[in-house]
Design a protein around this motif. Structure first.
Motif, PDB file in Angstrom:
ATOM      1  N   ILE A  67      -5.895   9.550  11.884  1.00 18.28           N
ATOM      2  CA  ILE A  67      -4.516   9.449  12.617  1.00 18.28           C
ATOM      3  C   ILE A  67      -4.106   8.077  12.335  1.00 18.28           C
ATOM      4  N   ALA A  68      -5.068   7.078  12.170  1.00 22.79           N
ATOM      5  CA  ALA A  68      -4.240   5.698  12.020  1.00 22.79           C
ATOM      6  C   ALA A  68      -4.113   5.499  10.351  1.00 22.79           C
ATOM      7  N   GLY A  69      -4.586   6.654   9.656  1.00 21.57           N
ATOM      8  CA  GLY A  69      -4.126   6.416   8.144  1.00 21.57           C
ATOM      9  C   GLY A  69      -5.099   5.631   7.477  1.00 21.57           C
ATOM     10  N   LEU A  70      -6.336   5.829   7.690  1.00 24.74           N
ATOM     11  CA  LEU A  70      -7.286   4.613   7.001  1.00 24.74           C
ATOM     12  C   LEU A  70      -7.294   4.899   5.323  1.00 24.74           C
ATOM     13  N   TYR A  71      -7.372   3.798   4.692  1.00 22.99           N
ATOM     14  CA  TYR A  71      -7.146   3.936   3.287  1.00 22.99           C
ATOM     15  C   TYR A  71      -7.971   2.764   2.717  1.00 22.99           C
ATOM     16  N   ARG A  72      -8.470   3.037   1.291  1.00 21.22           N
ATOM     17  CA  ARG A  72      -9.235   1.742   0.669  1.00 21.22           C
ATOM     18  C   ARG A  72      -8.236   1.144  -0.349  1.00 21.22           C
ATOM     19  N   PRO A  75      -6.553   2.187  -8.123  1.00 16.33           N
ATOM     20  CA  PRO A  75      -5.340   2.248  -7.281  1.00 16.33           C
ATOM     21  C   PRO A  75      -5.942   2.539  -5.685  1.00 16.33           C
ATOM     22  N   ARG A  76      -4.967   2.311  -4.707  1.00 14.38           N
ATOM     23  CA  ARG A  76      -5.211   2.564  -3.424  1.00 14.38           C
ATOM     24  C   ARG A  76      -5.531   4.130  -3.265  1.00 14.38           C
ATOM     25  N   GLU A  77      -6.561   4.454  -2.287  1.00  7.51           N
ATOM     26  CA  GLU A  77      -6.896   5.581  -2.141  1.00  7.51           C
ATOM     27  C   GLU A  77      -7.014   6.054  -0.532  1.00  7.51           C
ATOM     28  N   ASP A  78      -6.242   7.195  -0.273  1.00  4.63           N
ATOM     29  CA  ASP A  78      -5.937   7.639   1.058  1.00  4.63           C
ATOM     30  C   ASP A  78      -7.391   8.148   1.629  1.00  4.63           C
ATOM     31  N   LEU A  79      -8.028   7.553   2.802  1.00  3.62           N
ATOM     32  CA  LEU A  79      -9.300   8.229   3.095  1.00  3.62           C
ATOM     33  C   LEU A  79      -9.237   8.879   4.364  1.00  3.62           C
ATOM     34  N   SER A  80      -7.652   9.379   4.967  1.00  3.30           N
ATOM     35  CA  SER A  80      -7.412   9.928   6.094  1.00  3.30           C
ATOM     36  C   SER A  80      -7.932  11.382   6.115  1.00  3.30           C
ATOM     37  N   GLY A  81      -8.122  12.221   4.825  1.00  3.29           N
ATOM     38  CA  GLY A  81      -8.804  13.451   4.881  1.00  3.29           C
ATOM     39  C   GLY A  81     -10.235  13.442   5.017  1.00  3.29           C
TER      40      GLY A  81
END
Length: 327
Positions: free
Chosen positions: A65-70, A298-304
């Motif tokens: 929910i917080a939107g974790l990303y690398r 590049p930035r990678e979304d880890l929320s999934g």
């Protein structure tokens, strides 16, 4: 590697992960004298496992929910290849065949042949860093130096679109040289691969600038000259001395200019798609040295990933709950 979140305030909900420490959800049975019961280490470990799983499920959901990303970062790469800037002539003559006419009857335009052969070239060289530029009246930056072969393939595929009538080779070379300025230092060859079917005379001012720019970079220069039918070659000296000048034979004088730069230079005169294929194959063979470079990730979304982990842990928690013995 840097981890961050899009909504930091959501992380305050991580305090809720402490709730399973106070209640593990296991049914409590009362006995008249608990001291008569033997110690049950498996049950104690089972209880701790349930608490850990419940806390992990809640933490994974909150991080999702917080939107974790690398965050964007650099990694070191080692391979065999080169740094290559492909410079394409996009004058209108490139839309003609080697026979000097519009394509027809299964014939292939020079631009289309160049695109096909160079797409095959980069497909065989996974570790190259490739940039793409083109020029006609003015230069056009198509793709900066990158390791992304899909992006490079798309850039090369766009080079056979209809071109303009003029050829400003000086500006095109200036654009190609600019690719290597302010770039992270890398090992391996730095190459400019010029693909054209003609040239234009370079004035003294631009010639002086190009000499200076070439002297600033340890470059290798390859020129694949796509010679059309009845077009003067770059190696032959004209029979009439009056024709031996940059205005009458711009291709020959461009070749002489490149030879005078004092850098590794090789010219190929291709009069057919097969001859161009042979030239590309030789460049492939020559430029395959060890290459050490840094690649930007590049930035990678880890929320999934967080939601997937939460679903997996929740299924495991549910399975363990169903295994609970009931008296």
């Amino acid at each position: 590697m840097t981890l961050a979140v899009v909504h930091p305030w959501v992380l305050s909900a991580l305090l809720l992960t402490l709730l399973p420490l106070f209640n593990n959800g296991v049914t409590i049975r009362r006995y008249a004298n608990a001291a008569l019961l033997p110690e049950d280490w498996p049950s104690t470990l089972y209880s701790l496992l349930l608490k850990a799983l419940a806390m992990s499920v809640m933490a994974a959901l909150i991080l999702g929910i917080a939107g974790l990303y690398r965050g964007e970062h650099w990694i070191e790469r080692v391979g065999h290849g080169a740094n290559i800037v492909m410079l394409f002539d996009r004058s209108s003559s490139m839309d003609q065949t080697f026979a000097g006419r519009a394509p027809g009857g299964g014939e292939e335009a020079k631009a289309s042949a160049a695109k096909r052969l160079l797409l095959d070239f980069i497909a065989r060289r996974p570790h190259d860093r490739v940039g793409v530029a083109s020029y006609s009246t003015s230069p056009l930056l198509v793709m900066p130096l990158t390791e992304n072969k899909d992006a490079v393939a798309a850039a090369i595929s766009a080079t056979d679109k209809p071109g303009l009538a003029y050829t400003n080779i000086a500006k095109g070379l200036g654009m190609a040289l600019s690719f290597y300025r302010e770039q992270p230092e890398t090992t391996g060859s730095k190459i400019i691969l010029l693909v054209s079917d003609g040239a234009a005379a370079i004035d003294a001012d631009n010639e002086r600038k190009l000499r200076q720019w070439f002297a600033e970079q340890p470059l290798r220069l390859y020129w694949i000259f796509l010679r059309g039918k009845n077009s003067p070659g770059i190696f032959e000296q004209p029979e009439d001395p009056r024709d031996d000048n940059a205005q009458s034979r711009p291709e020959r004088y461009l070749h002489l200019f490149f030879k005078s730069l004092g850098i590794p230079y090789q010219a190929y005169q291709a009069e057919s798609p097969d001859a161009m294929r042979d030239a590309v194959a030789e460049i492939d063979r020559l430029e395959n040295l060890p290459l050490h470079y840094r690649e930007k990730i590049p930035r990678e979304d880890l929320s999934g990933t967080c939601y997937g982990a939460a679903a997996l842990l929740l299924a495991l928690l549910l399975g363990l709950k169903l295994c609970e013995a009931r008296a």
